[in-house]
Scaffold this active site. Sequence first.
Site, PDB file in Angstrom:
ATOM      1  N   LYS A  97     -12.989 -46.648-100.495  1.00  0.00           N
ATOM      2  CA  LYS A  97     -13.388 -46.366 -99.114  1.00  0.00           C
ATOM      3  C   LYS A  97     -14.901 -46.333 -98.954  1.00  0.00           C
ATOM      4  O   LYS A  97     -15.434 -46.758 -97.937  1.00  0.00           O
ATOM      5  CB  LYS A  97     -12.787 -45.038 -98.635  1.00  0.00           C
ATOM      6  N   LYS A 127      -3.286 -53.930-100.023  1.00  0.00           N
ATOM      7  CA  LYS A 127      -2.345 -52.992 -99.408  1.00  0.00           C
ATOM      8  C   LYS A 127      -2.326 -53.167 -97.885  1.00  0.00           C
ATOM      9  O   LYS A 127      -3.374 -53.412 -97.296  1.00  0.00           O
ATOM     10  CB  LYS A 127      -2.844 -51.589 -99.767  1.00  0.00           C
ATOM     11  N   LYS A 179      -4.401 -49.465 -92.260  1.00  0.00           N
ATOM     12  CA  LYS A 179      -4.879 -49.331 -90.889  1.00  0.00           C
ATOM     13  C   LYS A 179      -6.269 -49.919 -90.732  1.00  0.00           C
ATOM     14  O   LYS A 179      -6.689 -50.287 -89.638  1.00  0.00           O
ATOM     15  CB  LYS A 179      -4.967 -47.847 -90.511  1.00  0.00           C
TER      16      LYS A 179
END
Length: 337
Positions: free
Chosen positions: A118, A201, A204
Amino acid sequence: MSNEEKIIKRVLSGVQPTGGLHLGNYLGAIKNFVPLQDKYQSLFCVVDLHAITVWQEPEELAAKKCEVAAAFIASGIDPNRSIIFNQSQVSEHTQLAWILNCVARMGWLNRMTQFKDKAGKNKENVSVGLFSYPVLMASDIMLYKATHVPVGEDQKQHLELTRDIAQKFNNDFKKDIFPLPEPIIMENAARIMSLRDGTKKMSKSDTSDYSRIMLTDSKDEICKKIRKAKTNAMPLPKTIKELDTMPEAKNLLTIYSACLDEKFESIFNKYQGKNFSELKEDLTEVIINKISPIGEEMKKLMGDKVYLQKILENGSLKAKKIAINVLQEVHETTGLN
Ligand code: TYM
């Protein structure tokens, strides 16, 4: 710990209210919460404090919290049997998290791959919250002495960290306070992948809307997304082994088997050697049959925000009753009382 408490088996899981819910969230996690209600005392949390580790528009956050609550209920979680609640309404989560911050080690957190993913190259500029996020997650679980935690595979490392924190707490204070929580990861849908890239993956944060199917997508949108899903020019292979080099094909078959709760092998056998168009046509119908009723119910529920807020408020009161006692025990154990 009383004898009664020792035998309690308790499930807890959380979902972030960020950017809507996709098929990965549903097949990897929420769908599996439903049968657990019959076996365990269950708590399902809308983790808004996790969401704000990255920027959230304040006016949108409240609506997104209701959307997660709606998804829980529309998927079959019964608010009368399970506790559906909002993390920030139970202030004990952050209180325990601080104590656990003093138990967890820097080296443990430095190993968290989700933080590395992230933060990327922006490591110096992300929030401190994003770094200590797994400790708050440990707190969510330990505050209820949860014994079982249903999650997708991406959360496995955070669960291992939670076990390490619980173990160190018990060892440091020479008291067997916290159970070591077991992850429950569904084999057939542990990691649903992007429809545009079978090695990534479904998430969102992907910039392409075509990479994921949202629970509230219309039938037309589902059709279009599956039609455009990346596949190979040649037909599906004749052996399962060959799928190892065809991640997109494997993902479509995985979604198919997870939606129907059927074994991957039997779905594969049905389509081996056939054209992708045939698989895609059937898969569209399978997804629509599974997802559309949930999406419709969610939209209906989201029309009554007052009802959803009431569910979260009531759930938070019930959760708080458990949380207060555990935090009190922690305070007594650590000398903070
Ligand atoms: P979150 O909000 O990112 O995702 C919610 C759940 O969906 C699962 N999931 C997936 N499963 C399969 N394939 C995918 N592509 C996929 N994408 C998401 C996640 O594994 C998760 O189970 N840190 C957590 C929330 C959390 C939590 C907790 C979970 C906070 N406190 C305590 C369990 C217990 C998260 O960000 O999930």
